[in-house]
Structures are given as C-alpha cells and as structure tokens.
Enzyme design. Sequence first.
Site: not given
Length: 292
Positions: A11, A96, A99-104, A137
């Site tokens: 995102k 990682v 600020g792109l919500a990779g983990g979320s 997120d």
Amino acid sequence: MQKIKVRAHAKINLYLDVVGKREDGYHNLETVFHSVELHDDVIIRKQAAKGIIVSCEHPGVPRDSRNLAYRAANLLSNSVGGIGGLVIEIHKRIPVAAGLAGGSANAAAVLHGVNELFGLGFTQETLMQFGAQLGADVPFCLHGGAALGLGIGDQLTPLPVLPDVPLLLLNPGIEISTGTVFKKLNFSLTTREKRSIIIKACLEKGDVIGIGKNLYNLLEVPVFSQYPEIAVLKTELSTQTGSCGALMSGSGATVFAVMHNSEAARRSESHFINRVNFCTTTVTSPVGVHVY
C-alpha cells in the site's frame, strides 16, 4: 485443498496526518490508503505435524512469532481451537521496513488464505477485526483498493479506486522503525495541512493531477530531519518529467511519484535504477489480497 496461493499487495498513503496521541500509546491518524500492484506471494500449505512454520528467502524477515504472518495464523488457529499444522512460504518483492506495509500485507494474506484453506467461514468484517489485533495496516491490506483510515488506521471508509495509475517507487535501503518516527513527532512544531478532503474529492473525480498536487504526509517532518537524503530523493522524484507529485509512504523510507503515464514512469525508473536500493514501476490496484 492442501495449499493456497495468495498475492499480498503493498500500500501507499496518498495522505497521512497524525491527529493526536491515544492512551494506549498508539496515535490517531487520518490517512488515505491505496493498494498497488507490487506484491509478495504467500503460499500456505497444510502439514500433518502440528505447528506453524514460516519460510522466507529474505534475511530481514523473522521466521518466528515476531512475524505478523505467523501471528495471523496462530490467532486464527486459537480462535477455533486449533487447525492442525501449516507451512507459510513468503516470497518477498515488497521491501522490508519500507512504509509499504509488506509485513501487514503478508498477515492479511494469511488471514484470508487460512480462512479459505480450512473453510473457517469468517466474514471479511471479522477477519478485519482479527487484523486490527495484529497491526494498524492489516485491516486495510485485507480491504484493499482505496480507503480513508481513521483511528489507528483501522476504521475504514471505502473510496473510489484509481484505475491502473502508474507509480514509481524508490527506496534508498534505509530501514526505518515506525515507533521511532512517532516518538520524534513534535506537534507544536508541525504545520497542519488538511488536504484529505481535497484528496477524497480528487479520487471521486479520478483527478490524478489533483492528487499529485495535494499529496501530504506529516511523518516526513521527523524522517527528513534524521535522513535528509530521503528528502533529496523525494525532491528529485517530484521534478522528473511526467511526475504529478511525490511523497514518502507511511513512515518511510520509500518515496513514490504519481506519474502521468507508463512511458514517463519507465523513463524515470531508468534514471534511478542504479542509484537506489530498490526501484520499480507499478500501478494502483483495486485489491489488497488475491487468491490465484
């Protein structure tokens, strides 16, 4: 069905303001999210042995209970009294701590995928409530498309989706802790800019140029003061031919530009590709998670 494959979409934030601190330590936000085509692939397999195994080729991704995808599977398992064993393979494309919500997004993919794979029957609304227990997120990553986020970002109101708008994403390879950024916020020194109404109106009209002119992220203030090279990158990105405007996403360090067309995006990508840790052209997406 023994396995399921889910795309976990990144995102960006077209607008992000921090409107106050909460008693639980979190901050109340006003933000406009949009999903993008850039995604991780999450493969979930049933296994005979009990327990959750997470595998990922990226060295920065934990394999234990620190991983949001692991916690998502564990949360669903506990909520129904156990589902047996499963293996979660995460194939990373999203940087990682960027600020792109990779983990979320990975957690959202696991909530969606485990629900389908084991036939748990949870509604989207219930899955989003589970998601809010994991991270701010995660509910949006399940929701996908475009949305206004209030509260910690989990109170979502759908907004019209931008169809296939080209974006250029750059990351200088700096991993930034979201918690640290919020601690450095000084409300008395920040100038409040209420552009969320303008951004929402531009989404309603599909006005890409208007969105580009009104991008806003309060978190740029503490991040740019500590990492001025990110501010320089944003400025250069915003002045590229074909750029409608640039912004840092979330708590950084990724910056993105809304581009007039794909040709301009690819041209700018060739300008940055050998100068930053991560550089890619993508487009806006109508979904956050997608079984394929």
